[in-house]
Design an enzyme around this catalytic site. Structure first.
Site: not given
Ligand code: GLU
Length: 479
Positions: A251-255
């Site tokens: 998801s977004k939090r992984h870049g």
């Protein structure tokens, strides 16, 4: 032998995610390996969420990656239209056939009725399956579905099993009693995913359905629809999820997760494509750097893994650096040309110079963003000097004197890296300095930086005139 036909069927409701791009790539590799065709089909029946911009973005992302199809909404083909929203009459035709054969029925239950039924099943801890009071009633013409309130449901078999021989996952069995009588046409006459996909895959002569694992659980439902329509099944291959390094959903939090984001962050399409190919597929023998044509010749669904692929940004970045360094210089040039022009680093007059600059710096950077960030001084004089560098090389040990010595060397003829280096070293010897004593302040004066490619190569590229101006302006700055 039947021609292989595969499809990539994105829903244009967002950006092109790397998972989708990987599915598209596997379809491309499979099609090309088998001299078959790749079809792009836009599954845009979710009218609220589908947008033209998303479709455009997906098409651009695929094109940028070099994933090109043989038939699709933008180029046409013999099995069009390639947008589901333009195929409504086909879905209605086959829905009618299912209705006439008793494989489908109108359901007039309201969403509220359904919710109550579902809640009841939950309270009684039993598997929910809609038990429609209208199931066995003879229905009116399908037009009623289009205008009226009822939905059309598929009559799923109540017992037995479906076995899917998946080309990636092997044989997978599903119990029919766990499959609901799914809606195939909504009350507005539009088809649902499971129905439209079957009609399209059949009508487009798709031989192999290669798609994301998340659709595996839909496959038994689709198989029943194929059978009810008397159609033969395509082969199925469900490709595993891509997970983050901590095995959570990516998801977004992984870049970055969309192709556009990778592009913006300076990844090369060749590198991203190569990296995506290895997410779940192993070509064997520790091979990792592969051109598209090598991937095509080696691709085999037998070597696609059942287990989740773990996304590793470091490996991608390493690979990107490798591509930036190793790609044919003209290929690299063509990837960055537009950006270089828009940054006004490249014009019709300085192409050769620009190519020399990128040749010199490319082995030192991992992304195109880094590449652009490291070449400004080849085009404009430094407006500031690195603070720490200035402390170390400008404000001590008679930097002015040293820069003046360098200034006097600039007449060396021809102005080539090798000759400049000889001049530097012999002058340093003569003066009792180390060569580095002259090199460091000069590097700072010419680039404003302490970390650059070889100074003598930079000097050769900048030319004696520019070097002289910059050395003199550093001397003035120091005075
Ligand atoms: N439209 C579906 C999706 O974007 C693809 C379905 C399929 O490949 O069967 O997930």
């Amino acid at each position: 032998m039947q021609e292989v036909r595969v499809r990539f069927a994105p829903s244009p409701t967002g950006t092109l995610h790397i998972g989708g791009a990987r599915t598209a790539l596997f379809n491309l590799l499979f099609a090309r390996h088998n001299q078959g065709k790749l079809i792009l089909r836009l599954e845009d029946t979710d009218m609220e969420r589908s947008t033209h911009e998303s479709a455009q973005g997906i098409i651009e992302g695929l094109n940028w990656l070099g994933i090109l199809w043989d038939e699709g909404p933008d180029i046409g083909g013999s099995y069009g239209p390639y947008r589901q929203s333009e195929r409504l009459s086909m879905y209605q035709q086959y829905a009618r056939q299912l209705l006439d054969n008793g494989h489908a029925y109108y359901c007039y239950c309201s969403p509220k009725d359904i919710a109550l039924e579902r809640e009841k099943a939950q309270n009684n801890k039993i598997n929910y399956r809609h038990n429609c009071p209208y199931k066995h009633k003879k229905s009116a013409a399908i037009d009623a579905v289009i205008d009226g309130n009822p939905v059309l449901r598929f009559n799923m078999p109540a017992d037995g099993v479906v076995v899917i021989n998946d080309l990636v996952r092997g044989s997978v069995e599903f119990r029919n009693d766990l499959l609901d009588d799914i809606i195939i046409l909504k009350s507005d006459g539009w088809p649902t995913y499971n129905f439209a996909v079957v009609v399209d895959d059949h009508c487009m002569n798709i031989t192999h359905v290669i798609r994301a694992e998340e659709h595996l659980s839909n496959t038994p439902r689709q198989v029943h629809i194929y059978e009810a329509l008397g159609w033969s099944l395509p082969y199925f291959a469900h490709v595993s999820m891509i997970l983050a390094p901590d095995r959570s959903k990516l998801s977004k939090r992984h870049g970055a997760t969309s192709v556009q984001e990778f592009r913006d962050q300076g990844y090369l399409p060749q590198a991203l494509l190569n990296y995506l190919a290895l997410l779940g597929w192993s070509p064997g023998d520790d091979m990792d750097i592969l051109s598209l044509s090598q991937m095509i010749s080696l691709f085999d669904l037998n070597n696609v893994s059942k287990s989740a692929a773990i996304y590793d940004m470091e490996k991608l970045t390493w690979m990107n650096g490798n591509y930036i360094t190793e790609l044919g210089i003209e290929d690299l040039f063509s990837v960055i040309e537009a950006e270089a022009r828009s940054k006004q680093l490249l014009s019709n007059d300085n192409r050769d110079y620009f190519v020399k600059v990128i040749s010199l710096v490319r082995s030192r950077v991992k992304t195109i963003v880094e590449l652009f960030a490291s070449i400004d001084y080849f085009f404009i004089s430094p407006s500031t000097y690195d603070e720490k560098g200035a402390e170390k090389y400008f404000r001590k040990n008679d930097a002015i004197g040293k820069l003046q010595i360098v200034d006097s060397l600039l007449a060396s003829n021809p102005f080539k890296a090798e000759q400049i280096e000889i001049a530097f070293r012999s002058k340093a010897d003569e003066m009792g300095y180390k060569a580095a004593d002259l090199i460091h302040p000069t590097r700072l004066a010419l680039s404003g930086r302490t970390n650059t490619p070889g100074l003598f190569e930079i000097m050769e590229l900048l030319g004696p005139q520019v070097c002289k101006e910059r050395i003199e302006s550093a001397i003035n700055f120091l005075k």
